[in-house]
Design an enzyme around this catalytic site. Sequence first.
Site, mmCIF file in Angstrom:
data_model
loop_
_atom_site.group_PDB
_atom_site.id
_atom_site.type_symbol
_atom_site.label_atom_id
_atom_site.label_comp_id
_atom_site.label_asym_id
_atom_site.label_seq_id
_atom_site.Cartn_x
_atom_site.Cartn_y
_atom_site.Cartn_z
ATOM 1 N N LYS A 39 26.879 47.102 34.551
ATOM 2 C CA LYS A 39 27.435 46.011 33.736
ATOM 3 C C LYS A 39 26.340 44.988 33.425
ATOM 4 C CE LYS A 39 32.058 46.736 35.608
ATOM 5 N NZ LYS A 39 33.107 46.327 36.542
ATOM 6 N N GLN A 73 33.960 41.923 41.226
ATOM 7 C CA GLN A 73 34.196 43.361 41.344
ATOM 8 C C GLN A 73 35.232 43.645 42.426
ATOM 9 O OE1 GLN A 73 32.906 45.548 39.254
ATOM 10 N NE2 GLN A 73 33.399 47.482 40.246
ATOM 11 N N ASP A 119 37.707 40.114 32.810
ATOM 12 C CA ASP A 119 38.421 41.312 33.251
ATOM 13 C C ASP A 119 39.854 41.338 32.721
ATOM 14 O OD1 ASP A 119 37.013 43.174 34.856
ATOM 15 O OD2 ASP A 119 36.934 41.737 36.519
HETATM 16 N N1 GUN Z 1 36.423 47.890 39.892
HETATM 17 C C1 GUN Z 1 36.609 49.014 39.170
HETATM 18 N N2 GUN Z 1 36.759 48.724 37.864
HETATM 19 C C2 GUN Z 1 36.684 47.377 37.751
HETATM 20 C C3 GUN Z 1 36.781 46.474 36.645
HETATM 21 O O1 GUN Z 1 36.970 46.853 35.482
HETATM 22 N N3 GUN Z 1 36.624 45.156 36.953
HETATM 23 C C4 GUN Z 1 36.446 44.717 38.227
HETATM 24 N N4 GUN Z 1 36.341 43.407 38.418
HETATM 25 N N5 GUN Z 1 36.362 45.539 39.277
HETATM 26 C C5 GUN Z 1 36.474 46.851 39.025
#
Ligand code: GUN
Length: 285
Positions: A50, A94, A117
């Site tokens: 990311k 996350q 998110d």
């Molecule tokens: N863990 C797995 N996918 C995601 C996501 O799209 N956002 C976040 N914050 N954690 C994740």
Amino acid sequence: MPATMMDGTALAARVRGQVADEVAALGIPIGLATVLVGDDPASAIYVRRKQEACVEAGIEPFHRELPGSTSQEQLLALVAELNADERVTGILVQVPLPDQIDEAEVIRAINPIKDVDGFHPTNAGHMLQGNPTLLPATPAGIMELLAKYNVQLKGSRAVVVGRSNNVGKPTALLLLAQHATVVLCHSRTPDLGAVVRQADVVVAAVGRPEAVTAAMIRPGAVVVDVGITRTDDGLVGDVARDAREVAGLLTPVPGGVGPMTIAALLRNTVRAARYQHGMLAFPGG
Ligand code: GUN
């Protein structure tokens, strides 16, 4: 006839290019804070991807890592600091988080206008009411992929397998908003195969390798595989590999939904910055 693969890598590359152009044209500071708590190797890889995508798009990365022993108060203090930092226009914590952390409380602590998110109840509520703001990235990426491949959702029967807050439930809502008739299945659904076999569009998001078998797929159906589990045989999705002999369109694992999640996150990050710079009205404030 084997299924046509929906190439998430190619579409995501195009979206990321568009986002980079938009960032350059907007000329406003855009910064994404990612927060990683603990040392789960898979989460570390996802967060690094990311951040790399941010840098490539001209978004300033702010990465914070906390030990697995972090307390609720410490994590809430970091979220408060990021909420107050004007350079940070997007915040992503996350998940999953360590057991001692109340994940829902942490998500509620993020300022909804920075919630890239789309997990905050304010943004989830707007989505529920058909008033999209910041949408969860994986469901948004799935919808963009389906649109790219001209999948007709209006009047279709869609079956989503998995009811997580982050993927299953929001994907069901977004399919509903596109006029699909949606069934949301989960671990207690009796005779899952009989339900999935009704579907024109199947979204498998259970996090259990090969939970959806070829025998459950109606010939020619569109199959979106959200799962990704590392096994001795490599990366395995939630859909059995031989489903590609039955499906009409299918997302590969890897290279299907995963790259689209990152692309959708970047789109959200730009959108959040536009809200904060008064270029777009954020519902309710
Ligand atoms: N863990 C797995 N996918 C995601 C996501 O799209 N956002 C976040 N914050 N954690 C994740």
